[in-house]
Design a protein around this motif. Structure first.
Motif, PDB file in Angstrom:
ATOM      1  N   LEU A   4      -2.451   3.893  -3.387  1.00  0.00           N
ATOM      2  CA  LEU A   4      -2.402   2.844  -4.393  1.00  0.00           C
ATOM      3  C   LEU A   4      -2.081   1.533  -3.690  1.00  0.00           C
ATOM      4  O   LEU A   4      -1.105   1.459  -2.936  1.00  0.00           O
ATOM      5  CB  LEU A   4      -1.322   3.173  -5.426  1.00  0.00           C
ATOM      6  CG  LEU A   4      -1.248   2.310  -6.668  1.00  0.00           C
ATOM      7  CD1 LEU A   4      -2.524   2.471  -7.500  1.00  0.00           C
ATOM      8  CD2 LEU A   4      -0.036   2.693  -7.499  1.00  0.00           C
ATOM      9  N   ALA A   5      -2.915   0.527  -3.884  1.00  0.00           N
ATOM     10  CA  ALA A   5      -2.713  -0.768  -3.234  1.00  0.00           C
ATOM     11  C   ALA A   5      -2.598  -1.847  -4.304  1.00  0.00           C
ATOM     12  O   ALA A   5      -3.340  -1.840  -5.279  1.00  0.00           O
ATOM     13  CB  ALA A   5      -3.887  -1.082  -2.303  1.00  0.00           C
ATOM     14  N   GLU A   6      -1.646  -2.769  -4.108  1.00  0.00           N
ATOM     15  CA  GLU A   6      -1.511  -3.872  -5.043  1.00  0.00           C
ATOM     16  C   GLU A   6      -1.243  -5.158  -4.287  1.00  0.00           C
ATOM     17  O   GLU A   6      -0.573  -5.169  -3.261  1.00  0.00           O
ATOM     18  CB  GLU A   6      -0.405  -3.609  -6.068  1.00  0.00           C
ATOM     19  CG  GLU A   6       0.975  -3.507  -5.490  1.00  0.00           C
ATOM     20  CD  GLU A   6       2.029  -3.253  -6.553  1.00  0.00           C
ATOM     21  OE1 GLU A   6       2.102  -4.010  -7.527  1.00  0.00           O
ATOM     22  OE2 GLU A   6       2.775  -2.278  -6.390  1.00  0.00           O
TER      23      GLU A   6
ATOM     24  N   VAL B 133       0.858  -1.184   0.000  1.00  0.00           N
ATOM     25  CA  VAL B 133       0.000   0.000   0.000  1.00  0.00           C
ATOM     26  C   VAL B 133       0.893   1.233   0.000  1.00  0.00           C
ATOM     27  O   VAL B 133       1.717   1.415   0.894  1.00  0.00           O
ATOM     28  CB  VAL B 133      -0.932   0.027   1.229  1.00  0.00           C
ATOM     29  CG1 VAL B 133      -1.819   1.261   1.210  1.00  0.00           C
ATOM     30  CG2 VAL B 133      -1.771  -1.255   1.289  1.00  0.00           C
ATOM     31  N   ASP B 134       0.757   2.057  -1.046  1.00  0.00           N
ATOM     32  CA  ASP B 134       1.491   3.310  -1.145  1.00  0.00           C
ATOM     33  C   ASP B 134       0.541   4.442  -0.779  1.00  0.00           C
ATOM     34  O   ASP B 134      -0.520   4.578  -1.375  1.00  0.00           O
ATOM     35  CB  ASP B 134       2.005   3.537  -2.565  1.00  0.00           C
ATOM     36  CG  ASP B 134       3.028   2.497  -2.990  1.00  0.00           C
ATOM     37  OD1 ASP B 134       3.897   2.172  -2.165  1.00  0.00           O
ATOM     38  OD2 ASP B 134       2.955   2.011  -4.124  1.00  0.00           O
TER      39      ASP B 134
ATOM     40  N   ASP C 292     -11.460  -4.130   2.262  1.00  0.00           N
ATOM     41  CA  ASP C 292     -12.762  -3.448   2.264  1.00  0.00           C
ATOM     42  C   ASP C 292     -12.737  -2.088   1.577  1.00  0.00           C
ATOM     43  O   ASP C 292     -13.709  -1.661   0.978  1.00  0.00           O
ATOM     44  CB  ASP C 292     -13.270  -3.259   3.698  1.00  0.00           C
ATOM     45  CG  ASP C 292     -13.656  -4.572   4.359  1.00  0.00           C
ATOM     46  OD1 ASP C 292     -13.897  -5.566   3.638  1.00  0.00           O
ATOM     47  OD2 ASP C 292     -13.717  -4.594   5.597  1.00  0.00           O
ATOM     48  N   TRP C 293     -11.617  -1.380   1.645  1.00  0.00           N
ATOM     49  CA  TRP C 293     -11.540  -0.010   1.136  1.00  0.00           C
ATOM     50  C   TRP C 293     -10.970   0.086  -0.279  1.00  0.00           C
ATOM     51  O   TRP C 293     -10.832   1.178  -0.815  1.00  0.00           O
ATOM     52  CB  TRP C 293     -10.730   0.860   2.091  1.00  0.00           C
ATOM     53  CG  TRP C 293      -9.408   0.266   2.469  1.00  0.00           C
ATOM     54  CD1 TRP C 293      -9.148  -0.483   3.578  1.00  0.00           C
ATOM     55  CD2 TRP C 293      -8.187   0.352   1.744  1.00  0.00           C
ATOM     56  NE1 TRP C 293      -7.836  -0.870   3.588  1.00  0.00           N
ATOM     57  CE2 TRP C 293      -7.215  -0.368   2.456  1.00  0.00           C
ATOM     58  CE3 TRP C 293      -7.810   0.955   0.552  1.00  0.00           C
ATOM     59  CZ2 TRP C 293      -5.905  -0.499   2.036  1.00  0.00           C
ATOM     60  CZ3 TRP C 293      -6.496   0.823   0.128  1.00  0.00           C
ATOM     61  CH2 TRP C 293      -5.566   0.109   0.857  1.00  0.00           C
TER      62      TRP C 293
END
Length: 63
Positions: free
Chosen positions: A22-24, A10-11, A38-39
């Motif tokens: 930004l999540a990967e 998660v950035d 969830d988000w």
């Protein structure tokens, strides 16, 4: 960050890019199912607007 058997990166952006997140998830392959946090919003894989180069060049004050 571990979640439901996947590892997420998660950035969270600050400064001029503040408010951007930004999540990967790291996957073993394209067919792997992944449980979303969830988000998490929409999928952006393959969208050139979210490449590292595009994110660095973006004028975040008007985005």
């Amino acid at each position: 960050m571990p979640h439901a058997g996947s590892v997420w990166t998660v950035d969270v952006f600050e400064g001029d890019r503040g408010g951007g997140v930004l999540a990967e998830a790291e996957l073993d392959g394209e067919e792997q199912d992944v449980a979303l946090l969830d988000w998490v919003g929409r999928e952006v894989t393959g969208d050139p607007r979210f490449s590292q180069a595009a994110l660095r060049a973006m004028d975040w004050k008007t985005a």
